[in-house]
Design a protein around this motif. Structure first.
Motif, mmCIF file in Angstrom:
data_model
loop_
_atom_site.group_PDB
_atom_site.id
_atom_site.type_symbol
_atom_site.label_atom_id
_atom_site.label_comp_id
_atom_site.label_asym_id
_atom_site.label_seq_id
_atom_site.Cartn_x
_atom_site.Cartn_y
_atom_site.Cartn_z
ATOM 1 N N ALA A 224 32.779 -42.077 -20.347
ATOM 2 C CA ALA A 224 31.680 -42.653 -19.570
ATOM 3 C C ALA A 224 32.068 -43.969 -18.908
ATOM 4 N N GLY A 225 32.960 -44.721 -19.544
ATOM 5 C CA GLY A 225 33.330 -46.018 -19.004
ATOM 6 C C GLY A 225 34.126 -45.961 -17.715
ATOM 7 N N LEU A 226 34.650 -44.806 -17.358
ATOM 8 C CA LEU A 226 35.402 -44.691 -16.104
ATOM 9 C C LEU A 226 34.483 -44.677 -14.890
ATOM 10 N N ARG A 227 33.231 -44.248 -15.076
ATOM 11 C CA ARG A 227 32.256 -44.189 -13.985
ATOM 12 C C ARG A 227 32.775 -43.361 -12.807
ATOM 13 N N ILE A 228 33.280 -42.186 -13.103
ATOM 14 C CA ILE A 228 33.720 -41.254 -12.060
ATOM 15 C C ILE A 228 32.895 -39.977 -12.155
ATOM 16 N N GLY A 229 32.211 -39.663 -11.076
ATOM 17 C CA GLY A 229 31.483 -38.407 -10.956
ATOM 18 C C GLY A 229 31.871 -37.728 -9.659
ATOM 19 N N TRP A 230 31.285 -36.555 -9.413
ATOM 20 C CA TRP A 230 31.620 -35.846 -8.174
ATOM 21 C C TRP A 230 30.547 -34.836 -7.818
ATOM 22 N N ILE A 231 30.565 -34.479 -6.549
ATOM 23 C CA ILE A 231 29.798 -33.341 -6.054
ATOM 24 C C ILE A 231 30.797 -32.321 -5.537
ATOM 25 N N ALA A 232 30.559 -31.055 -5.905
ATOM 26 C CA ALA A 232 31.402 -29.943 -5.475
ATOM 27 C C ALA A 232 30.530 -28.935 -4.737
ATOM 28 N N THR A 233 30.940 -28.553 -3.553
ATOM 29 C CA THR A 233 30.196 -27.560 -2.780
ATOM 30 C C THR A 233 31.075 -26.984 -1.679
ATOM 31 N N GLY A 234 30.837 -25.717 -1.366
ATOM 32 C CA GLY A 234 31.533 -25.084 -0.256
ATOM 33 C C GLY A 234 30.966 -25.450 1.095
ATOM 34 N N ASP A 235 29.923 -26.248 1.130
ATOM 35 C CA ASP A 235 29.276 -26.662 2.376
ATOM 36 C C ASP A 235 29.987 -27.913 2.897
ATOM 37 N N ARG A 236 30.970 -27.725 3.769
ATOM 38 C CA ARG A 236 31.773 -28.850 4.254
ATOM 39 C C ARG A 236 30.941 -29.825 5.102
ATOM 40 N N GLU A 237 29.925 -29.299 5.810
ATOM 41 C CA GLU A 237 29.063 -30.192 6.590
ATOM 42 C C GLU A 237 28.324 -31.147 5.664
ATOM 43 N N LEU A 238 27.853 -30.639 4.530
ATOM 44 C CA LEU A 238 27.175 -31.495 3.563
ATOM 45 C C LEU A 238 28.142 -32.535 2.993
ATOM 46 N N ALA A 240 30.618 -33.895 4.497
ATOM 47 C CA ALA A 240 30.787 -34.918 5.528
ATOM 48 C C ALA A 240 29.590 -35.864 5.569
ATOM 49 N N ARG A 241 28.388 -35.324 5.418
ATOM 50 C CA ARG A 241 27.195 -36.167 5.432
ATOM 51 C C ARG A 241 27.151 -37.069 4.200
ATOM 52 N N LEU A 242 27.574 -36.542 3.059
ATOM 53 C CA LEU A 242 27.620 -37.358 1.844
ATOM 54 C C LEU A 242 28.651 -38.477 1.988
ATOM 55 N N ALA A 243 29.789 -38.167 2.603
ATOM 56 C CA ALA A 243 30.815 -39.191 2.809
ATOM 57 C C ALA A 243 30.294 -40.306 3.715
ATOM 58 N N ALA A 244 29.564 -39.944 4.758
ATOM 59 C CA ALA A 244 29.007 -40.950 5.661
ATOM 60 C C ALA A 244 27.982 -41.824 4.943
ATOM 61 N N PHE A 245 27.188 -41.212 4.040
ATOM 62 C CA PHE A 245 26.208 -41.993 3.272
ATOM 63 C C PHE A 245 26.916 -42.925 2.287
ATOM 64 N N LYS A 246 27.973 -42.454 1.672
ATOM 65 C CA LYS A 246 28.699 -43.261 0.683
ATOM 66 C C LYS A 246 29.272 -44.535 1.293
#
Length: 371
Positions: A224-238, A240-246
């Motif tokens: 838990a102390g590493l604070r690394i999570g992720w989202i996995a999806t085959g929706d490449r457009e999504l 890209a939108r998540l990257a822009a929000f980040k």
């Protein structure tokens, strides 16, 4: 974004987590130490660790880390992965990307508060659909709740706090409903490597491009102390939108945390074997306790994950029970009120090495006051 209400569980932990001797309600697994983790590193990883630049990192996550994460799925590639600072940032990002005023989301409860609260904070209308008896999956109620403006379906499997697991058949039917309705499914799967029976439904992201899997190093991987999570999806457009929000939140992850996560995932078999052994041993201890106190507590055995949500059958209020327990025995339970759940439910956590000692104190407390 509307103002968010206090996060009840996290405010509760802020008061008690580092001042209570035994956290009998923790949702993670006993953490690895830095030294223990580095002992698992390859020679190349040791060299990279010693020479690691503490500068900015790749916005989507280091390519080597995303490659390791992609291996956790059968159909995804590294470009189908984006990393975040814990699962919490991933939840925040996808809710803000997909929702807003004039949209609707559905969340299955009880669950981790941010899964529905952040959605509400975007201005979306959120319908909460409750798990059924013995924490059965409410597929019919979910189908009824879908509206023309529904954009996001939110589930958590294995579920926190109940330990319920959505079957492969129910997940397939849910995805069919989402596809027909143009709804994205977000499945919080942070406990998916900790199943207690033969059910091992595939990750949602492997089943449909309309689905999103949320993962993290905190739970199954005990980091838990590493604070690394992720989202996995085959929706490449999504993606890209998540990257822009980040770009407006953390921009990128911590370089040391990324490399340490890569080392852990490169040794996932060893990491998960340890986690599963701890949880399995503690589940046997919990089974024995609730068998002894059958009648005083109602026990629905979890199917997966690190948590369970038993019920105290006495009219004595569970919040007062928990406060008295921590005062007298130094043991912390998480009352169901922290999950906005009625009745006398409380969360226990099966991942810590001092779980048996905590159950022993809970047994003594129950014997003293409620036998």
């Amino acid at each position: 974004m509307k103002p968010l209400p206090p996060f009840a569980l996290e405010r509760f932990f802020d008061v008690h987590e580092f001042s209570t001797e035994i956290l009998l309600c923790a949702s993670d697994v006993e953490p690895w130490t830095l030294g223990e983790l580095l002992e698992l590193a390859s020679e190349d990883q040791q060299t990279r660790w010693e020479n690691l630049s503490l500068g900015y990192t790749h916005a989507a996550g280091h390519p080597s880390l995303r490659n390791q994460i992609a291996k956790l799925y059968d159909s995804l590639e590294p470009d189908d992965i984006i990393t975040f600072s814990g699962a919490e940032e991933g939840i925040f990002a996808i809710a803000n990307v997909l929702l807003g005023p004039g949209t609707h989301a559905i969340a299955v409860v009880p669950t981790y508060q941010s899964l529905f609260e952040v959605a509400t904070g975007t201005g979306a209308d959120v319908t909460k659909v409750a798990l059924g008896p013995d924490w059965s999956f409410p597929l019919d109620d979910i189908a009824t709740a879908i509206r023309p403006d529904t954009r996001l379906m939110i589930i958590n499997s294995p579920n926190n706090p109940t330990g319920a697991v959505v079957s492969g058949d129910d997940l397939a039917e849910l995805l069919r409903l989402c596809t027909e309705s143009g709804v994205t499914l977000l499945c919080d799967e942070v406990y998916r490597f900790l199943m207690h029976d033969e059910r091992h439904p595939p990750p949602a992201a492997d089943m449909s491009p309309r689905s999103v899997s949320l993962g993290v190093m905190s739970k199954s991987f005990a980091l838990a102390g590493l604070r690394i999570g992720w989202i996995a999806t085959g929706d490449r457009e999504l993606i890209a939108r998540l990257a822009a929000f980040k770009d407006y939140t953390t921009i990128c992850s911590s370089a040391p945390s990324e490399l340490l996560s890569e080392i852990a995932l490169d040794n996932a078999g060893t990491i998960l074997k340890r986690s599963r052994a701890i949880v399995a041993a503690n589940l046997e201890v919990a089974d024995a306790f609730f068998h002894k106190w059958d009648g005083a507590f109602r026990w629905t055995r979890p199917a997966g994950g690190t948590t369970a949500f038993p019920e105290f059958t006495s009219p004595y209020d569970i919040d007062e029970f928990a406060q008295q327990l921590v005062r007298e025995e130094g043991v912390l339970l998480a009352p169901g009120s922290l999950f906005s759940w009625p009745g006398n439910h409380f969360r226990i956590g099966l991942g810590r090495s001092n779980f048996a000692a905590g159950i022993e104190r809970l047994d003594r407390f129950t014997e003293t006051h409620f036998s």
